[in-house]
Every structure is written in C-alpha cells, then in structure tokens.
Write a protein that holds these residues in place. Structure first.
Motif, PDB file in Angstrom:
ATOM      1  N   UNK A 132    -136.304  28.919  15.568  1.00 54.95           N
ATOM      2  CA  UNK A 132    -135.482  29.466  16.284  1.00 54.95           C
ATOM      3  C   UNK A 132    -133.833  29.362  15.023  1.00 54.95           C
ATOM      4  N   UNK A 133    -132.548  29.375  15.131  1.00 55.22           N
ATOM      5  CA  UNK A 133    -131.532  29.239  14.286  1.00 55.22           C
ATOM      6  C   UNK A 133    -130.602  29.282  15.086  1.00 55.22           C
ATOM      7  N   UNK A 134    -129.522  28.737  14.829  1.00 51.12           N
ATOM      8  CA  UNK A 134    -127.976  28.926  15.212  1.00 51.12           C
ATOM      9  C   UNK A 134    -127.779  30.001  14.675  1.00 51.12           C
ATOM     10  N   UNK A 135    -127.131  30.834  15.585  1.00 48.20           N
ATOM     11  CA  UNK A 135    -125.894  31.790  15.705  1.00 48.20           C
ATOM     12  C   UNK A 135    -123.922  30.979  15.715  1.00 48.20           C
ATOM     13  N   UNK A 136    -123.708  29.950  15.350  1.00 51.36           N
ATOM     14  CA  UNK A 136    -122.186  29.839  15.987  1.00 51.36           C
ATOM     15  C   UNK A 136    -120.953  30.911  14.857  1.00 51.36           C
ATOM     16  N   UNK A 137    -121.374  29.914  12.909  1.00 51.58           N
ATOM     17  CA  UNK A 137    -120.110  30.046  12.197  1.00 51.58           C
ATOM     18  C   UNK A 137    -119.978  31.402  12.437  1.00 51.58           C
ATOM     19  N   UNK A 138    -118.780  32.385  11.853  1.00 48.56           N
ATOM     20  CA  UNK A 138    -118.412  33.462  11.677  1.00 48.56           C
ATOM     21  C   UNK A 138    -117.660  33.302   9.999  1.00 48.56           C
ATOM     22  N   UNK A 139    -117.537  35.129   9.398  1.00 53.88           N
ATOM     23  CA  UNK A 139    -116.494  34.513   8.441  1.00 53.88           C
ATOM     24  C   UNK A 139    -115.334  33.912   8.448  1.00 53.88           C
ATOM     25  N   UNK A 140    -114.908  34.351   9.598  1.00 51.32           N
ATOM     26  CA  UNK A 140    -113.266  33.560   9.746  1.00 51.32           C
ATOM     27  C   UNK A 140    -113.335  32.342  10.792  1.00 51.32           C
ATOM     28  N   UNK A 141    -114.726  32.011  11.305  1.00 49.03           N
ATOM     29  CA  UNK A 141    -114.932  30.829  12.389  1.00 49.03           C
ATOM     30  C   UNK A 141    -115.342  30.055  11.499  1.00 49.03           C
ATOM     31  N   UNK A 142    -115.658  28.919  11.014  1.00 46.69           N
ATOM     32  CA  UNK A 142    -116.831  28.051  10.401  1.00 46.69           C
ATOM     33  C   UNK A 142    -116.201  27.038  11.316  1.00 46.69           C
ATOM     34  N   UNK A 143    -115.689  25.750  11.125  1.00 40.53           N
ATOM     35  CA  UNK A 143    -114.980  24.661  11.856  1.00 40.53           C
ATOM     36  C   UNK A 143    -114.544  24.844  12.622  1.00 40.53           C
ATOM     37  N   UNK A 144    -113.278  25.688  12.870  1.00 36.24           N
ATOM     38  CA  UNK A 144    -113.101  26.596  14.133  1.00 36.24           C
ATOM     39  C   UNK A 144    -114.433  27.482  14.519  1.00 36.24           C
ATOM     40  N   UNK A 145    -114.620  26.791  15.436  1.00 34.11           N
ATOM     41  CA  UNK A 145    -115.900  27.532  16.049  1.00 34.11           C
ATOM     42  C   UNK A 145    -115.127  27.978  17.339  1.00 34.11           C
ATOM     43  N   UNK A 146    -114.438  28.112  17.963  1.00 34.36           N
ATOM     44  CA  UNK A 146    -113.429  28.545  18.875  1.00 34.36           C
ATOM     45  C   UNK A 146    -112.951  29.876  18.582  1.00 34.36           C
ATOM     46  N   UNK A 147    -112.883  30.389  17.217  1.00 35.53           N
ATOM     47  CA  UNK A 147    -112.339  31.326  17.081  1.00 35.53           C
ATOM     48  C   UNK A 147    -113.259  32.519  16.698  1.00 35.53           C
ATOM     49  N   UNK A 148    -114.497  32.633  17.343  1.00 38.00           N
ATOM     50  CA  UNK A 148    -115.470  33.143  17.007  1.00 38.00           C
ATOM     51  C   UNK A 148    -115.435  34.982  17.623  1.00 38.00           C
ATOM     52  N   UNK A 149    -115.669  35.885  17.244  1.00 40.40           N
ATOM     53  CA  UNK A 149    -114.605  36.994  17.762  1.00 40.40           C
ATOM     54  C   UNK A 149    -116.060  37.991  17.598  1.00 40.40           C
ATOM     55  N   UNK A 150    -117.399  37.862  17.043  1.00 43.21           N
ATOM     56  CA  UNK A 150    -118.571  38.487  17.296  1.00 43.21           C
ATOM     57  C   UNK A 150    -118.665  39.170  19.188  1.00 43.21           C
ATOM     58  N   UNK A 151    -118.081  39.722  19.646  1.00 38.61           N
ATOM     59  CA  UNK A 151    -118.384  40.371  20.687  1.00 38.61           C
ATOM     60  C   UNK A 151    -119.765  40.891  21.819  1.00 38.61           C
ATOM     61  N   UNK A 152    -119.402  40.291  22.701  1.00 40.92           N
ATOM     62  CA  UNK A 152    -120.858  40.820  23.585  1.00 40.92           C
ATOM     63  C   UNK A 152    -119.502  41.868  24.871  1.00 40.92           C
ATOM     64  N   UNK A 153    -120.348  42.837  25.271  1.00 37.53           N
ATOM     65  CA  UNK A 153    -119.577  42.766  26.155  1.00 37.53           C
ATOM     66  C   UNK A 153    -120.613  43.885  27.033  1.00 37.53           C
ATOM     67  N   UNK A 154    -120.057  43.709  28.426  1.00 40.22           N
ATOM     68  CA  UNK A 154    -120.848  43.759  29.313  1.00 40.22           C
ATOM     69  C   UNK A 154    -121.093  45.102  29.469  1.00 40.22           C
ATOM     70  N   UNK A 155    -122.291  45.500  29.792  1.00 40.44           N
ATOM     71  CA  UNK A 155    -122.912  47.110  29.746  1.00 40.44           C
ATOM     72  C   UNK A 155    -124.102  46.864  31.269  1.00 40.44           C
ATOM     73  N   UNK A 156    -124.394  48.740  30.721  1.00 41.17           N
ATOM     74  CA  UNK A 156    -125.744  48.816  32.300  1.00 41.17           C
ATOM     75  C   UNK A 156    -126.756  47.186  32.185  1.00 41.17           C
ATOM     76  N   UNK A 157    -126.757  46.076  33.364  1.00 40.95           N
ATOM     77  CA  UNK A 157    -128.418  45.450  32.666  1.00 40.95           C
ATOM     78  C   UNK A 157    -127.967  44.227  31.618  1.00 40.95           C
TER      79      UNK A 157
END
Lengths: 386, 352
Positions: free
Chosen positions: A130-155
């Motif tokens: 396993x790996x952990x996908x938390x940090x982003x280019x503009x979201x390190x320590x400030x985890x709640x700034x994460x912007x990678x989007x999960x958009x609802x779709x069929x199923x």
C-alpha cells in the motif's frame, strides 16, 4: 496532572518478550542465509516482496487483526516488539509496513465486508503493498487544502488531479487516497474530503518518479486522469474524512519507527569509540542512550494505552516530536563525538558510510508524517492554547 | 494516579499547608513548623521505614507518588531527604529517630570513612537541609564495606551556602563526628545504592515540578495580553510551551520508569542502573530546558520574588545537581555501554 498528559507505566508482557526471541532468531537466520543484508537495506532501500512474504508466513503482518481476515488477534504490544526488532535489524519491511501500520487498520474500520475479505488476507500474507495518497503540490502540511477531485458518476466516482511525495506508489498495489468530494463549508474548512481505496492497476493513473536528494527513488508524483473508482471503494463517510483521521494519528505517530530511523548510527558510534572512551565520548554516548531509553519508555507507554482502548493523540504527537528531532540530531552528534577517532583506513569506514547516509536523509525525518511545526501546534491545542 | 490513602493525605496536607502562593507571601517561617508537624503526625516522613522500626511501612511505589506530588508543590521542607534517610537506615536494619533528617553524600565524588576509633572522616558538599535536620544518615566506607551511619547534626560542622537560596545546600564536615549507631548495608546492596536511589527520587521530584511549571506557564499565557491578544495566540509562544510539555513528559516518563524499577525490584542490577542513570540524565536535561522556557513565557514577572515560579525553578536547578548531575550519570552510563560493546546496546535498551 492539570493538562492531562498521561504516560501510564507499562512493561511489555511476558508473551511479547517471548515473541522478541522468536523474531530475533528469525532475523538472525535471514541475515545468515542471505535473506537480506542489513547495511544494503539501509543504503540501497528496504523493499523486498519475497522477504515480506516470509514475514507474512510467520504471522507477523496484520498480527493484531481478526483471524477471519488473516490476522493473528495478537496484542498491540506484541506488534510493537516485532516492529522495533525489525527496525533495529534494518530489515527490508518496505513492501508491507505501510499496509500493516496504517492501511489495513483503515480498511478494517471503514471498508465493506467483501473488500475486507479480499484485501486484508493478502496483506497479511505479505502479497499486497500500500501507499498513502495525502499530499499534493499545494497541500502538504495543510492537508485540508487537497484539491484532487472525485466527481460522482454512474456507479462510482471519476478522479482527476495530482498527488505528490507519495512514497512507494511505484511499487504499491493499492493507495488509500484522500480526495475532494465537496467544497469546504464556511463553518468547517475540513469538510468535503473523502477517503477512497484506489486499485493502482486500473487505467487513468500515471506514476512519475521524484528522486530524493539521497539519489533514491522513493517518492512519486501520481497523476489521476478520470480514474474510475467504484462506489464500494469509498472508505467511511463521504465528505467526513476529517473525522476519521485523528484517532489513527496516535498509532501512526508513536511507534518505534519514529525514533529508530537512524538508530544504526549509534551502535557504530559505540564501536568506533571503543570499550574505554574518553570522558567526552562517554558522556556523549550516555546522553544519547538515556534519551533513547526515555523515548522508548514513552512510546511503549502509548502502545499500552492504545492496547487499553484509549486515544492518546496528544501523547503520540509528543513522542513523534521528541523522537524525530532526536533521530535527526543523532548523526550530527555522532559526527561530533567521533571527530577524534583515528581515521586509519578501514577503522571507521562502515561508520562513515552510514553516518553520511543518515546525514543526507535526516532532513526528511521532521517533515514526513506531520512536520515538527504541525505537531507542536497539535500539542499546543492539547494544552488548551488554541 | 493511585487512590491510596497515603497519597490523598499528602495532597491534602500540601494543599492546606504549603500552597506555593501562600508560602511565598508569608512574612515568617512559622508555616514550616506547622507543615512539618502535619507531615510527621500523619506518618509520611517515615513512609519508607518498616513498622518494626517505628515507621509507616508504606511501599516504595506509594512513597514515589508522594514525592511526585511534593515536586508539584515545591515542598520546602526535608520530606524527600527524611524519606531517603529512613530508607537508608532500614537497609542496614537501624532504628529510626523522629524529626527531620537528611542524607550524605549527595555528590558522587564525595566519600566519608569510618575510622578505626569509630569516628568519621571526610566531608560532604551540598547537603540539602543539613542545617535544618536533627539527624544525618551517612553512607560511609568502613574498611571497604559500605556502612550506614546515623549521626546527630550537633556532631558535625556545617557551613551554609547561599547557593540557590532554597532549602540549604550545606557543606558538612564530619571529621571526628561520633555516630549514634552504625551497621553494614544489607545484602544485595552496593556502595552506589544511595546514589541510585537519590537520583531516582530527584528525577521523580523534577517531573512533578515540571508538571507544575507547565501548568503555571500555560495558564499565564492564556491570561497575559500583549499586542492586543493573549500571548497564547502567538505561535512562537505555543511552540515553546509544546516543547515544555515534551520535556515534562520525557522527565515524568523516565522518572516513573526508574521509580517503578526500584519499587518492583525487577530486572537486576543492570536494569536498575540503566533506569536510574537515564532518569537522572533526562530529567536533569528537562529541568534546565523546562525552567528556561517557563521563565521566557512569564517575562519579567516570573523573575520577581513575588511570583511563585522561582519556588519551582530554583529547586529544579538544585535537584538536577543532587546525587549526580546529567554529565556525571551520562559518563557512567556511556562507560557502561562502551564496556559492554556495540552489540549489547539494543538488548540492554529492549530489556526494559
């Protein structure tokens, strides 16, 4: 005490100490038979799926989990002993450690039954990384700034965006990813993030290496381009991941891996200073040993509180703050103490090689898994200052 | 925390009779006698003396809990010293007098010997409460055998010292002093037993005092306003206090572990040495770092006689010196580890 910092006194129980002897015998056999090379594990990386399968065969992965998922239903204190002995022996645990410490427990708590039945036994056999996908280019320590989007779709959901500094993504089978499912609200900026189980073999994922300053390929950039994730891969409450994070932090932050990452320097320091060091060398070793003993006693205490069903989040943060600062300073202090050791060829070659490596990786120790600054903020909150 | 009667009694006495603010504001020392009488009357001062010798016969663990609380109140009478003295007398099967006592030596390099004629020779520096004690209990050398000696203060020459301004840290000259009683240490104990026990006691007290200054500094930061907000809102202050919490936690954990090792007698000599030495090193380091942070947070008010902070910090500085400083114990521990060799280091740590 008034601010409720509590470190209950705890000695590891007899069954844990018996297990320690078993683990040491296993590790000694592994080293003797060429199963792994401790120095190479340090210097060239500790990822070895074959080794992880042998560890799994001994029942030492997911050992606290229910038996119906392949676990051993053993205590958290027994797991503690396994973790510290593996760490001190520089065993290559990279292919299973993240799943064992973090991902498995998240799945146990939040995954639907059929996924638990499918994935957890494979983790315990050492077959699933396993790996952990938390940090982003503009979201390190400030985890709640994460912007990678999960958009609802069929199923399910379609995921687009980029995770960064994802250790082991290039080796892993799965990621537990934190994605944005709603915008934050005015009242709660932590709202709107959801945890997902991501099968890394699916299409729509590009993994690019990011070499670190030690020349190693450990972390990665992971780019998602309309990756489909089915509904049953949602872990826990949609938009409510922030509620799930805190109780896991004590597990993640208080373990022996939080002060033993550069431990290999210390025995080598003792070796090069010899059996009868001068006052300066003796004092230096003595302080390091006393500090390490205190850290370990604190860490064991937190393990005991976790085993007892408590949530020592503040105590866990204190262990990680003190522990990572200590393991980061260790190479610098060892370097000072060894300054006058005879540099004759061969005399300190192993020490120097390990010391230089530890010096190069030291900067990351107070950054990964929560920076010193973030930890001190959490401790300050625990003290009632924020 | 234990629910023992002893601990409840102690805490109540400290709350009633030696609240740091009340004591700090007192114009004379009358409270000291009242406090001592209450402690003695409840049997606390002889907690570590067996009942057959006139003591309370409490367990070692209960005694350490009492001492942690005494650290939280910066108790300014020789309670810890009298406990230690009673413990040391008991180790040689000697009976125990009433009244305040202290122990010697408190410096690792000081030695006292019993001469052929039965009188003492030597001196002991920085003895806490020497001038206030009726009795000194000395661990001395008699023809190579560690011997516990009970001597009246009137037999000694005491040179008081300004030092940390608290509790007295006096030079005691013992040349020619005639013991009331003396006996060899019981089996299983060595000449370092007072150093190990004293170091553990001081580490436990340091832990308690650090808990107190953490609470003081945290409360102060939440009240004090500067630049139009409480200073607790400044990240620099928050991080300093987080470090103080870490140092406090490390001292309390290390001291608690050593006290537990002493109290349960588990693990053998190497374990006891590792635990006591580590506790004194780590608690001593925390005392220095922690006192500095608490003062920095308090600013000028914490530097005044009027404020209670100094009642704790001056004792922290004194206690870290007693029964071996961080440097001294670190050298001993480092030599021990080096002599055992690199491959024995982890097994030693993991054994605790």
């Amino acid at each position: 005490m008034s601010h409720a910092i509590q470190f209950d006194q705890l000695r590891l129980p007899g069954e844990a100490e018996e297990l320690r002897l078993e683990v040491r015998a296993f590790l000694a056999d592994e080293i003797a038979s060429g199963g792994f090379d401790p120095a190479a594990s340090v210097l060239r990386g500790g990822f070895d799926r074959a080794f992880s399968r042998r560890v799994g065969a001994r029942g030492w992965i997911g050992m606290t989990w229910p038996k119906r998922y392949g676990g051993g239903e053993r205590s958290f204190l027994e797991r503690y002993v396994v973790t510290e002995e593996f760490r001190v022996a520089n065993a290559p645990t990279g292919a299973h450690f993240t799943a064992d410490r973090q991902s498995g427990p998240v799945l146990l708590k939040y995954a639907p039954e059929h996924i638990k039945n499918d994935v957890l036994p494979r983790i315990t056999r050492g077959e699933c990384c396993f790996c952990i996908g938390m940090s982003e280019p503009n979201s390190g320590s400030d985890l709640f700034a994460a912007s990678t989007r999960a958009t609802p779709t069929a199923g399910g959901y379609l995921v687009s965006g980029t995770k960064l500094w994802t250790s082991n993504a290039h080796n892993a089978d799965y990621m537990i990813g934190l994605f944005r499912t709603s915008p934050p609200t005015a009242e709660n900026r932590r709202h709107g993030l959801t945890q997902f189980l991501v099968d890394l073999s699916r299409s729509g994922i590009t993994i690019n290496p990011v070499r670190n300053m030690a020349g190693r390929h450990e972390f990665n950039e992971v780019v998602f381009d309309d990756l489909f994730i089915p509904d049953d891969h949602v872990l826990g409450e949609v938009d409510g991941a922030w509620k799930q994070a805190t109780s896991e932090l004590a597990y993640e932050r208080s373990g022996p891996e939080r002060f033993l990452e550069t431990f290999y320097v210390l025995p080598e320091l003792v070796r090069v200073l010899g059996g009868d060091p001068d006052t300066r060398g003796a004092e230096g070793i003595g302080r390091l040993v006393a500090q390490l003993h205190a850290l370990r006693r604190m860490s064991v205490s937190v393990a005991g509180m976790l085993e007892a069903g408590k949530e020592p989040v503040l105590e866990g943060s204190i262990v990680k703050d003190l522990g990572t600062v200590w393991e980061q300073e260790l190479p610098a202090r060892a370097r000072d103490l060894a300054a006058f050791v005879d540099a004759a060829p061969g005399n300190r070659a192993t020490f120097d090689e390990l010391l230089e490596f530890a010096t190069v990786i030291a900067p990351k120790l107070t950054i990964q898994g929560g920076t010193t600054e973030v930890l001190r903020g959490i401790i300050a909150r625990g003290l009632g200052l924020r | 925390m234990s629910d023992s009667l002893l601990l409840d009694t102690t805490t109540r006495i400290f709350e009633d009779l030696c609240d740091p603010r009340t004591v700090n504001a007192a114009r004379d020392g009358k409270w000291k006698d009242t406090l001592w009488e209450a402690l003695e009357g409840s049997g606390l001062t002889l907690a570590w003396v067996p009942e057959e010798h006139g003591g309370a016969g409490a367990g070692l663990a209960d005694g350490f809990e009492v001492l942690a609380v005494s650290g939280r109140f910066a108790v300014p009478v020789p309670l810890a010293e009298t406990l230690l003295a009673g413990w040391l007398l008991a180790q040689a099967g000697l009976s125990c007098p009433v009244g305040p006592m202290t122990v010697a030596p408190s410096r690792l390099r000081d030695t006292v010997t019993v001469r052929g004629d039965g009188t003492l020779a030597g001196k002991a520096a920085a003895i806490p409460f020497a001038a206030a004690a009726n009795t000194l209990v000395v661990l001395a050398d008699r023809d190579g055998a560690a011997t516990v000696v009970r001597v009246d203060r009137s037999e000694c020459t005491i040179r008081t010292s300004q030092g940390f301004r608290d509790d007295g840290r006096d030079l005691v000259e013992l040349d020619g002093a005639r013991p009331v009683e003396l006996a060899p240490l019981g089996p299983g104990l060595g000449s370092d037993c007072l150093a190990l026990m004293g170091a553990t006691v001081r580490a436990v007290q340091i832990g308690g005092a650090l808990e107190a200054i953490l609470a003081l500094a945290t409360d102060y930061a939440r009240e004090r306003v500067a630049f139009e907000r409480t200073i607790s809102r400044f990240q620099a202050v928050q991080h300093n206090l987080a470090r103080l919490a870490g140092e406090t936690a490390a001292a309390v954990a290390a001291a608690g572990s050593a006290a537990d090792t002493v109290a349960t007698g588990t693990g053998g000599d190497d374990a006891l040495f590792l635990e006591a030495a580590s506790a004194k090193v780590r608690a001593g380091e925390a005392a220095g770092t922690g006192a500095a942070i608490a003062h920095q947070v308090h600013g000028a008010i914490g530097f005044t006689e009027e404020h209670v902070l100094h009642r704790f910090t001056r004792r922290l500085w004194a206690w870290r010196d007693d029964f071996g400083s961080e440097s001294e114990w670190a050298v001993r521990l480092g030599r021990f580890v080096a002599a055992a060799g690199a491959d024995d280091l982890w097994p030693l740590l993991a054994s605790r």
